[in-house]
Design a protein around this motif. Structure first.
Motif, PDB file in Angstrom:
ATOM      1  N   UNK A 109      -3.149   8.845  -2.966  1.00  0.00           N
ATOM      2  CA  UNK A 109      -4.296   8.878  -3.877  1.00  0.00           C
ATOM      3  C   UNK A 109      -5.618   9.069  -3.131  1.00  0.00           C
ATOM      4  N   UNK A 163      -0.886   6.838   9.277  1.00  0.00           N
ATOM      5  CA  UNK A 163      -2.000   5.898   9.115  1.00  0.00           C
ATOM      6  C   UNK A 163      -2.052   5.011  10.356  1.00  0.00           C
ATOM      7  N   UNK A 210      -1.168   4.456  -1.643  1.00  0.00           N
ATOM      8  CA  UNK A 210      -2.575   4.520  -1.248  1.00  0.00           C
ATOM      9  C   UNK A 210      -2.951   5.812  -0.525  1.00  0.00           C
ATOM     10  N   UNK A 211      -2.185   6.205   0.502  1.00  0.00           N
ATOM     11  CA  UNK A 211      -2.605   7.424   1.227  1.00  0.00           C
ATOM     12  C   UNK A 211      -2.586   8.672   0.340  1.00  0.00           C
ATOM     13  N   UNK A 216     -10.833  15.760  -4.948  1.00  0.00           N
ATOM     14  CA  UNK A 216     -11.339  15.698  -6.317  1.00  0.00           C
ATOM     15  C   UNK A 216     -10.260  15.896  -7.364  1.00  0.00           C
ATOM     16  N   UNK A 217      -9.033  15.516  -7.033  1.00  0.00           N
ATOM     17  CA  UNK A 217      -7.918  15.752  -7.949  1.00  0.00           C
ATOM     18  C   UNK A 217      -7.432  14.476  -8.628  1.00  0.00           C
ATOM     19  N   UNK A 218      -7.230  14.555  -9.953  1.00  0.00           N
ATOM     20  CA  UNK A 218      -6.703  13.468 -10.782  1.00  0.00           C
ATOM     21  C   UNK A 218      -5.207  13.742 -10.973  1.00  0.00           C
ATOM     22  N   UNK A 219      -4.376  13.228 -10.083  1.00  0.00           N
ATOM     23  CA  UNK A 219      -2.938  13.531 -10.100  1.00  0.00           C
ATOM     24  C   UNK A 219      -2.139  12.243 -10.169  1.00  0.00           C
ATOM     25  N   UNK A 220      -1.410  12.073 -11.269  1.00  0.00           N
ATOM     26  CA  UNK A 220      -0.561  10.879 -11.395  1.00  0.00           C
ATOM     27  C   UNK A 220       0.777  11.150 -10.729  1.00  0.00           C
ATOM     28  N   UNK A 278       2.311   1.546  -3.535  1.00  0.00           N
ATOM     29  CA  UNK A 278       1.326   2.008  -4.521  1.00  0.00           C
ATOM     30  C   UNK A 278       0.720   3.355  -4.126  1.00  0.00           C
ATOM     31  N   UNK A 322       0.844  -1.201   0.000  1.00  0.00           N
ATOM     32  CA  UNK A 322       0.000   0.000   0.000  1.00  0.00           C
ATOM     33  C   UNK A 322       0.879   1.251   0.000  1.00  0.00           C
ATOM     34  N   UNK A 341      -4.687  12.892  14.114  1.00  0.00           N
ATOM     35  CA  UNK A 341      -5.096  13.818  13.052  1.00  0.00           C
ATOM     36  C   UNK A 341      -3.976  14.119  12.069  1.00  0.00           C
ATOM     37  N   UNK A 342      -2.812  13.487  12.262  1.00  0.00           N
ATOM     38  CA  UNK A 342      -1.682  13.841  11.403  1.00  0.00           C
ATOM     39  C   UNK A 342      -1.876  13.290   9.996  1.00  0.00           C
ATOM     40  N   UNK A 370      -8.106  12.040  -4.009  1.00  0.00           N
ATOM     41  CA  UNK A 370      -9.528  11.800  -4.270  1.00  0.00           C
ATOM     42  C   UNK A 370     -10.398  12.696  -3.387  1.00  0.00           C
ATOM     43  N   UNK A 371     -10.010  12.847  -2.130  1.00  0.00           N
ATOM     44  CA  UNK A 371     -10.787  13.679  -1.209  1.00  0.00           C
ATOM     45  C   UNK A 371     -10.866  15.123  -1.720  1.00  0.00           C
TER      46      UNK A 371
END
Lengths: 310, 310
Positions: B115, B269, B112-113, B122-126, B110, B107, B264-265, B119-120
């Protein structure tokens, strides 16, 4: 010059680097569209070719797609039907896909989205999870891209089955086929992975009936093509936890439009088509091999059947 | 009755089931504290034993910890020093830990955090990511719990090295040791996994100097014991992206207190100590084997050195 490279971005740095590598591996010059004489081109290497560009070449023998998907090639109805068509499944593409699918399957297994949501609420909530030995993973599209993933997942302990065009027992993996086979497999799978090409047969394969057939609580991962999913059906079915979580890397329209219901859905994880990053250098060697084999009359392992669509 | 089970929750359903399984495997009765005569107990099986309970048993020959961590046992200074102590590393514990570490490493790989955050918004960032072959994974605590993970990660393609009490070359894995060895390894690792027991030597092993030694952008995963991390040092170092992401399953105090800065940091995760779920049934067989071996005078593979602490 009998070999030419066709791309909508003929001046991009990536394409220029690829062109240099390719010419070096082949030991002969390679033209780049539009800077060529169409009458001389026998072999076209395409990477998102401009519409109509191939039609202009009357002496084409081979079209080599420099990436896995040939759907963009066939989206242009003017592409001539005479030449042999191959696609390239580069080892680096398979490796990247393997790393990505493993990440998504394991993140779903370890409940990453659940714990992220709990953390956002400041909640310390343990959720029981099964051992991998009790988790059924179904891989839809059990081809060269997905096979290494299946082997790794089995080694880790997961139960792995496949679904593909032809039913078979492959290296101990049970692979089923057909619509009835798909629905039966979906009813038993805890994690469903779609690694399918975009073809007439795969279009909206995951429709309302397919999602309804799923086990409630399953995870659905799509890293192939967005066209295999009926988005409205998926959005409707998430309410019934079929699936409980959708992890999507590909979409009908990319970038995913801002107004699309996936963006804000708490059960959807969006990745911006990053499952397999483009590696510019590695394909050059593989494409050069394909061309050598074609000229020597040797069989091409990834020849494409236009009727089938891949 | 010479065998007794010690737990702070003697009436829990899990303990009662474990007790039943154990008596069945041993073929003899097993007492449960406090319902026993301390004078008769020769073998104590402990699962978070009540303070002082073992001190009351003068004839103890063996203390068998029914889980990997013996730190809770040694937190009670009244535990007698005479008996042999073993800990149980159950195959199901190793398997669960393997699944969890693989999930966290992949994770992190890849992104995960990243992306999820995109997503939160609303951004499409590669974001470009390296291939596993270019990713160095360091496993601190290269013992029986972590070894299968190392083997799987290497098979997937990652570069894997270890850090442990003793430097060695183990099945092709380079394992270094010592403080200098740790700092040198941290400087080259892209993903650091801590699977260490809580001992005097491991306490705050990951302090300000250790985090400062890390490569900027690395990921840090702790699934062993919370005590190996200096929380304030980690929080301070996250600002410098050393690490860029902390994935924490264990903490000094559990549940993690609501006011703790980790909650909250955005670079942390939190998992609520779920790396390895308790499997009640599987340990009974293993504990019964340990007792049989002890009585037969055979070597115990997981004997504990109290001075070392594990």
């Amino acid at each position: 010059v009998s070999i030419a490279l066709f791309s909508r971005n003929p001046h991009s740095a990536t394409l220029q680097r690829f062109h240099g590598e390719l010419a070096r591996h082949l030991g002969e010059p390679v033209a780049i569209w539009p800077d060529l004489d169409p009458e001389t081109v026998r072999i076209a290497i395409v990477n998102d070719a401009p519409d109509g560009a191939l039609k202009a070449c009357p002496k084409l023998d081979l079209i080599a797609c420099a990436w896995a998907g040939v759907d963009r090639l066939y989206a242009d109805p003017s592409v001539p039907i005479g030449p042999v068509v191959t696609r390239l499944i580069d080892p680096s593409l398979t490796q990247a896909m393997t790393e990505t699918i493993l990440a998504h399957v394991l993140a779903a297994h370890a409940d990453w989205p659940f714990y992220a949501a709990e953390q956002a609420h400041g909640r310390w909530t343990k959720r029981k999870r099964p051992f991998a030995a009790d988790v059924n993973v179904l891989i839809c599209g059990f081809g060269v891209l997905a096979k290494p993933t299946a082997v790794h997942l089995r080694a880790i302990g997961f139960q792995v089955r496949g679904w593909a065009r032809d039913a078979r027992l492959e290296d101990g993996f049970e692979v089923s086929a057909g619509r009835a086979g798909l629905l039966a497999e979906l009813a038993r799978a805890d994690i469903v992975v779609a690694v399918l090409p975009n073809t007439a047969a795969s279009h909206h394969l995951f429709d309302a009936d397919a999602f309804a057939a799923m086990k409630a609580g399953a995870a659905f991962i799509n890293v192939g093509r967005g066209q295999v999913v009926d988005d409205a059906a998926l959005l409707a079915s998430l309410a019934a936890d079929k699936p409980r979580r959708a992890i999507l890397d590909v979409f009908h329209v990319e970038p995913l439009p801002p107004e699309h219901g996936f963006w804000q859905h708490p059960k959807v994880s969006i990745f911006p088509h990053v499952a397999a990053p483009t590696a510019a250098d590695s394909p050059a060697q593989s494409i050069a091999d394909v061309i050598r084999r074609f000229r020597a009359g040797e069989p091409l392992p990834e020849a494409v059947d236009r009727g089938r669509g891949y």
